[in-house]
Write an enzyme that holds these catalytic residues in place. Sequence first.
Site, PDB file in Angstrom:
ATOM      1  N   HIS A   1      -8.787  66.021 -13.461  1.00 51.72           N
ATOM      2  CA  HIS A   1      -9.896  65.869 -14.400  1.00 51.72           C
ATOM      3  C   HIS A   1     -11.042  66.800 -13.971  1.00 51.72           C
ATOM      4  O   HIS A   1     -10.923  67.515 -12.969  1.00 51.72           O
ATOM      5  CB  HIS A   1     -10.334  64.404 -14.541  1.00 51.72           C
TER       6      HIS A   1
ATOM      7  N   HIS B   1     -12.164  66.970 -10.331  1.00 57.39           N
ATOM      8  CA  HIS B   1     -11.336  67.753  -9.401  1.00 57.39           C
ATOM      9  C   HIS B   1     -11.572  69.253  -9.616  1.00 57.39           C
ATOM     10  O   HIS B   1     -11.630  70.037  -8.674  1.00 57.39           O
ATOM     11  CB  HIS B   1      -9.847  67.463  -9.622  1.00 57.39           C
TER      12      HIS B   1
ATOM     13  N   CYS C   1      -6.670  48.673   0.994  1.00 53.72           N
ATOM     14  CA  CYS C   1      -6.820  49.062  -0.414  1.00 53.72           C
ATOM     15  C   CYS C   1      -5.742  50.099  -0.717  1.00 53.72           C
ATOM     16  O   CYS C   1      -5.740  51.193  -0.135  1.00 53.72           O
ATOM     17  CB  CYS C   1      -8.205  49.638  -0.688  1.00 53.72           C
TER      18      CYS C   1
ATOM     19  N   CYS D   1      -7.163  53.468  -2.049  1.00 56.04           N
ATOM     20  CA  CYS D   1      -7.726  54.355  -1.014  1.00 56.04           C
ATOM     21  C   CYS D   1      -6.681  54.707   0.031  1.00 56.04           C
ATOM     22  O   CYS D   1      -6.911  55.613   0.838  1.00 56.04           O
ATOM     23  CB  CYS D   1      -8.874  53.673  -0.273  1.00 56.04           C
TER      24      CYS D   1
ATOM     25  N   CYS E   1     -12.761  46.582  -3.531  1.00 58.19           N
ATOM     26  CA  CYS E   1     -13.072  47.962  -3.150  1.00 58.19           C
ATOM     27  C   CYS E   1     -14.046  48.519  -4.187  1.00 58.19           C
ATOM     28  O   CYS E   1     -13.758  48.486  -5.387  1.00 58.19           O
ATOM     29  CB  CYS E   1     -11.794  48.803  -3.132  1.00 58.19           C
TER      30      CYS E   1
ATOM     31  N   HIS F   1     -12.318  51.430  -6.356  1.00 62.02           N
ATOM     32  CA  HIS F   1     -11.204  51.129  -7.252  1.00 62.02           C
ATOM     33  C   HIS F   1     -11.395  49.835  -8.029  1.00 62.02           C
ATOM     34  O   HIS F   1     -10.639  49.533  -8.949  1.00 62.02           O
ATOM     35  CB  HIS F   1      -9.891  51.122  -6.465  1.00 62.02           C
TER      36      HIS F   1
ATOM     37  N   LYS G   1     -18.717  57.327 -11.712  1.00 59.16           N
ATOM     38  CA  LYS G   1     -17.920  58.449 -11.235  1.00 59.16           C
ATOM     39  C   LYS G   1     -16.775  58.679 -12.224  1.00 59.16           C
ATOM     40  O   LYS G   1     -16.105  57.722 -12.621  1.00 59.16           O
ATOM     41  CB  LYS G   1     -17.343  58.112  -9.862  1.00 59.16           C
TER      42      LYS G   1
ATOM     43  N   LYS H   1      -9.787  58.520 -12.563  1.00 59.18           N
ATOM     44  CA  LYS H   1      -8.643  58.023 -13.338  1.00 59.18           C
ATOM     45  C   LYS H   1      -8.638  56.499 -13.353  1.00 59.18           C
ATOM     46  O   LYS H   1      -8.290  55.883 -14.346  1.00 59.18           O
ATOM     47  CB  LYS H   1      -7.334  58.577 -12.770  1.00 59.18           C
TER      48      LYS H   1
HETATM   49  N1  MSP Z   1      -5.991  63.313  -1.237  1.00 56.39           N
HETATM   50  C1  MSP Z   1      -7.307  63.010  -0.826  1.00 56.39           C
HETATM   51  C2  MSP Z   1      -7.946  64.174  -0.099  1.00 56.39           C
HETATM   52  C3  MSP Z   1      -7.213  64.636   1.115  1.00 56.39           C
HETATM   53  S1  MSP Z   1      -7.942  66.041   1.829  1.00 56.39           S
HETATM   54  C4  MSP Z   1      -7.174  66.239   3.277  1.00 56.39           C
HETATM   55  C5  MSP Z   1      -8.160  62.661  -2.045  1.00 56.39           C
HETATM   56  N2  MSP Z   1      -7.694  63.085  -3.227  1.00 56.39           N
HETATM   57  S2  MSP Z   1      -8.384  62.793  -4.624  1.00 56.39           S
HETATM   58  O1  MSP Z   1      -7.537  63.439  -5.592  1.00 56.39           O
HETATM   59  O2  MSP Z   1      -8.624  61.410  -4.805  1.00 56.39           O
HETATM   60  O3  MSP Z   1      -9.791  63.471  -4.586  1.00 56.39           O
HETATM   61  C6  MSP Z   1      -9.918  64.812  -4.271  1.00 56.39           C
HETATM   62  C7  MSP Z   1     -11.336  65.298  -4.387  1.00 56.39           C
HETATM   63  O4  MSP Z   1     -11.801  65.194  -5.727  1.00 56.39           O
HETATM   64  C8  MSP Z   1     -12.333  64.522  -3.529  1.00 56.39           C
HETATM   65  O5  MSP Z   1     -13.161  65.444  -2.833  1.00 56.39           O
HETATM   66  C9  MSP Z   1     -13.162  63.777  -4.530  1.00 56.39           C
HETATM   67  O6  MSP Z   1     -14.482  63.580  -4.096  1.00 56.39           O
HETATM   68  C10 MSP Z   1     -13.112  64.725  -5.705  1.00 56.39           C
HETATM   69  N3  MSP Z   1     -13.458  64.054  -6.933  1.00 56.39           N
HETATM   70  C11 MSP Z   1     -12.748  63.086  -7.574  1.00 56.39           C
HETATM   71  N4  MSP Z   1     -13.487  62.652  -8.632  1.00 56.39           N
HETATM   72  C12 MSP Z   1     -14.660  63.332  -8.680  1.00 56.39           C
HETATM   73  C13 MSP Z   1     -15.755  63.358  -9.563  1.00 56.39           C
HETATM   74  N5  MSP Z   1     -15.853  62.545 -10.599  1.00 56.39           N
HETATM   75  N6  MSP Z   1     -16.723  64.263  -9.315  1.00 56.39           N
HETATM   76  C14 MSP Z   1     -16.642  65.165  -8.289  1.00 56.39           C
HETATM   77  N7  MSP Z   1     -15.640  65.164  -7.441  1.00 56.39           N
HETATM   78  C15 MSP Z   1     -14.673  64.210  -7.570  1.00 56.39           C
HETATM   79  O7  MSP Z   1      -9.218  62.082  -1.878  1.00 56.39           O
END
Ligand code: MSP
Length: 497
Positions: free
Chosen positions: A18, A21, A127, A130, A144, A147, A295, A298
């Site tokens: 999304h 990311h 969790c 997480c 959590c 989530h 935030k 998903k």
């Molecule tokens: N897999 C772990 C990271 C492992 S790194 C060795 C993880 N993955 S994640 O897919 O959940 O999130 C990846 C990144 O996307 C994180 O830095 C998270 O902060 C970022 N974001 C997820 N949603 C976000 C927003 N809504 N806004 C900005 N960044 C966001 O955590």
Amino acid sequence: MKKFYLTTPIYYVNAMPHVGHAYTTTVADVLARYHRLKGETVFFLTGTDENSQNNLKAAEKHGYKDLNLYLDDMAAKWRQTFGDLDITFDRFIRTTEADHKKGVEKFWRRVAATGDIYAGEYEGWYCDGCEGFKTEADLVEGKCPLHKTAPRRLKEKNYFFKLTKYRQALLDHIDAHPEFIMPEGRRNEVRSYVASFMEDVSISRQTVTVGIPVPDDPSSVIYVWFDALINYLTGIGYGTDDAKFAEFWPADLHLVGKDIIKFHCALWPAMLMSAGLPLPTQVFAHGFLLTGGDKMSKSLGNVVDPAELAKKYGNDPLRYFMLREVPFGSDGDFSVERIEERYGGDLANEFGNLLHRVLAMTEKYFDGKVPAAVDGQVPEWAAYEKGMATLDFAMVLDAVWTILREANKLIDTEKPWELAKTDRARLAGLLYSLLERLRQVGWMLLPILPTSAKKLFVQLGLPDEDKRPYDQAKVWGGLKEGGILKKGEPLFPRLTP
Ligand code: MSP
């Protein structure tokens, strides 16, 4: 030659990417392009975190019998999305790849040989979202906070990593290297966690079936975070390509979201200390993109697909919005209305129209040829470069838009259509100066709006401009008298509803 190694977090693949990311990855891409422009040897790593139990559930939910097929499909979609967004990663790592597994095994054995792994029993609140244990203090009304689900009680034999052994060393490092954790507020948060709350951490799971087996104990798998962090090493050859690893490690920059700062600024550096490896220079934590105050995520179901946005507005406007709208490090609201306002105002009006007008006037008054050079300079480079070095993208964009706004103002005050009748020499100087400022703006925008900057160069009659050395390109006078301009379509055409 200077190297620059930067990383994004690796993403969970149990859902599609999304805009949140895309945000981290886009910022990383801007920096990767900027450091390449400066002539540095850049390695930009991104990828997917695949050894997670959540993937098994997702695969089953989507009717896959084979987890690996699901992972292949999802990783391909993530890769494709980043490709569609013009992300210039040097490697897209998947933690199910053989070289990663090999490196993780090597790393585990190294840490074990230091005496930092011990077996024990763990009982606590877990969790699943997480993939981590939670203390009572982490929970809000028993759930959590991220989530919004209740954790489950888990008791099993685990291997533990002696994180607390590194408490003092971590504090010393944080204090001696203020640039290690940025922004400053996050540094204080991590420091107080390390000083007062950090405990040894369980780094294996018995009840979990997905993951890299613990070396010499196949009854357990390695905790997904322990495995995932190591991607920053294996992505550049740890355990498989010593020369490449030596070239790029330590990382210059890990970009992460603020939710995963403790993993990156406590667990990760302690793991590296245990393995006898140098620490990354900087971990920079950004804020969240929010929708409706929450935030974007998903699990909350308020996500926006970046590929759809890019299709509608173009990649460059999306990149611009992300850097401009949200101060880097803070949370910020995502909204389509704001993208459209930025598109119409900053991009179409202040930038695109300026270029179009200057080219049209040069066509009209000088047959579309660059007039003779006049002196000038662009003092905004200092602020631009400082902003890039400190990840202050507001400073970067302010520098660029100061040039654009001054150029627009100059047209209003100098009134070239009147000069055309009264003072052709002054008109020629004015137009040269405007064109040359636009060339310099093109350079500043190459990492940020790569497609538009290249179109700008083409319109200035300099299709190979981006191949020039950066230090030379910044010098006033790059446009040569007589150069033939090629006015084209507006850079940011009116949006169709
Ligand atoms: N897999 C772990 C990271 C492992 S790194 C060795 C993880 N993955 S994640 O897919 O959940 O999130 C990846 C990144 O996307 C994180 O830095 C998270 O902060 C970022 N974001 C997820 N949603 C976000 C927003 N809504 N806004 C900005 N960044 C966001 O955590």
